[in-house]
Design an enzyme around this catalytic site. Structure first.
Site, PDB file in Angstrom:
ATOM      1  N   THR A 154     -27.341  15.082  52.576  1.00 32.63           N
ATOM      2  CA  THR A 154     -27.569  14.938  51.130  1.00 32.63           C
ATOM      3  C   THR A 154     -28.690  13.943  50.825  1.00 32.63           C
ATOM      4  O   THR A 154     -28.854  12.946  51.520  1.00 32.63           O
ATOM      5  CB  THR A 154     -26.292  14.537  50.364  1.00 32.63           C
ATOM      6  OG1 THR A 154     -25.315  15.538  50.578  1.00 32.63           O
ATOM      7  CG2 THR A 154     -26.521  14.394  48.876  1.00 32.63           C
ATOM      8  N   ILE A 183     -17.371  24.380  47.692  1.00 32.30           N
ATOM      9  CA  ILE A 183     -18.262  23.776  46.698  1.00 32.30           C
ATOM     10  C   ILE A 183     -18.424  22.282  46.968  1.00 32.30           C
ATOM     11  O   ILE A 183     -17.445  21.551  47.125  1.00 32.30           O
ATOM     12  CB  ILE A 183     -17.720  24.053  45.273  1.00 32.30           C
ATOM     13  CG1 ILE A 183     -17.906  25.560  44.999  1.00 32.30           C
ATOM     14  CG2 ILE A 183     -18.442  23.219  44.222  1.00 32.30           C
ATOM     15  CD1 ILE A 183     -17.418  26.041  43.686  1.00 32.30           C
ATOM     16  N   GLY A 204     -21.739  11.854  51.182  1.00 32.28           N
ATOM     17  CA  GLY A 204     -20.482  11.671  51.906  1.00 32.28           C
ATOM     18  C   GLY A 204     -19.688  12.958  51.893  1.00 32.28           C
ATOM     19  O   GLY A 204     -20.244  14.037  51.684  1.00 32.28           O
TER      20      GLY A 204
HETATM   21  N1  ASP Z   1     -21.694  15.395  49.810  1.00 27.86           N
HETATM   22  C1  ASP Z   1     -22.136  16.522  50.589  1.00 27.86           C
HETATM   23  C2  ASP Z   1     -21.091  17.583  50.572  1.00 27.86           C
HETATM   24  O1  ASP Z   1     -19.955  17.316  50.772  1.00 27.86           O
HETATM   25  C3  ASP Z   1     -22.483  16.228  51.993  1.00 27.86           C
HETATM   26  C4  ASP Z   1     -23.098  14.908  52.270  1.00 27.86           C
HETATM   27  O2  ASP Z   1     -23.378  14.123  51.397  1.00 27.86           O
HETATM   28  O3  ASP Z   1     -23.312  14.622  53.437  1.00 27.86           O
HETATM   29  O4  ASP Z   1     -21.427  18.710  50.420  1.00 27.86           O
END
Ligand code: ASP
Length: 280
Positions: A154, A183, A204
């Site tokens: 992300t 989602i 996260g």
């Molecule tokens: N927040 C993102 C998700 O769960 C993934 C990430 O931030 O690493 O899709």
């Protein structure tokens, strides 16, 4: 004026020193380019610009370099929120576009502002976004080897412009190996939220961020008078009850910025024209 960006999490155990240095360099470069752009653009345009640069860098799990889902397909999500108008727009699980954040931004002028899956792709095609594969060989190799990067991607940006307006943009390739249809938090108010008082972008585990309502909670607390730091501390304390994995960056209407993560280390950089701060 100030810009703060993040590029998800860095894990010492599954990423090399070279990757860490490359991320530090890339974040510094992008935050500086974004600050230059901010001289002549609004917070809203700048947040999208920053996230598009992060999407184009294959070091990050967003746009080019996005992780692959359990059925071998890449589906990306992105959202933008303008603190001035207090409106959010986004795409959820869109395939084969170079910059999901620009499709999310284009949707701001529509009555229907969050589109998912094939509807999002159809809208993108009809509005001039070309078909573009965001797959890179490294992600396919990880997928073939059934390596799961474990939700550490992300990208996001929070920004305050010369008029004191705030905006946030967030973009993700998801957790990797998710069930098709899952989602992410990134195009929800839990992962991406801004108003006239505060702007927050999260990274996260999406399920934890949604359960905790992280971004919306921090912004609401700051709106109600809490300091950024206190709002973060309370919200991250609440995340502990679900052993949540999250990180967030924020900026408030006075230009204060803050970041916190529940499991180190979120990678980020901030720049106000003088001070350049980055993760260690
Ligand atoms: N927040 C993102 C998700 O769960 C993934 C990430 O931030 O690493 O899709």
């Amino acid at each position: 004026m100030k810009v703060i960006i993040h590029g998800g999490f860095f894990s010492e155990s599954d990423q090399s020193h070279e990757v860490k240095t490359a991320k530090q360099e890339s974040l510094k470069e992008i935050v500086k380019r974004t600050f230059e752009y901010l001289q002549y653009h609004s917070a809203f345009d700048t947040a999208a610009f920053a996230v598009s640069l992060l999407e184009d860098d294959e070091l990050y799990n967003a746009g080019t370099g996005s992780q692959i889902q359990s059925d071998g397909v890449i589906r990306m999500s992105a959202a933008i929120m303008d603190g001035k108008t207090e409106k959010m727009s986004g795409v959820i699980n869109i395939q084969d576009v170079k910059n999901p954040i620009f499709v999310a931004k284009a949707l701001m002028k529509e009555d229907d502002r969050v589109l998912g899956g094939s509807g999002a792709k159809k809208y993108a095609t009809e509005h001039g976004f070309e078909n573009f594969s965001t797959e890179i060989p490294k992600r396919r190799e990880e997928y073939q080897a059934k390596l799961n990067n474990g939700g550490k991607g992300t990208v996001g940006c929070v920004v305050i412009d010369k008029n004191g307006k705030l905006a946030v943009a967030t973009s993700t390739g998801g957790k990797g190996f998710e069930i098709p249809g899952r989602i992410s938090d990134s195009a929800t108010v839990a992962g991406n939220y801004a108003n006239a008082f505060c702007a927050v972008s999260c990274t996260g585990v999406g399920e934890d961020i949604v359960s905790n309502a992280t971004a919306a909670k921090i912004v609401t607390r700051v709106t109600d008078g809490m300091s950024l730091q206190n709002a973060f501390e309370k919200t991250f304390e609440e995340l502990k009850t679900i052993d949540g994995f999250a990180g967030a960056i924020a900026i408030d209407k006075d230009g204060n910025s803050y970041h916190q993560d529940s499991y180190p280390t979120m990678v980020f950089a901030s720049f106000d024209g003088e001070n350049l701060e980055t993760f260690n």
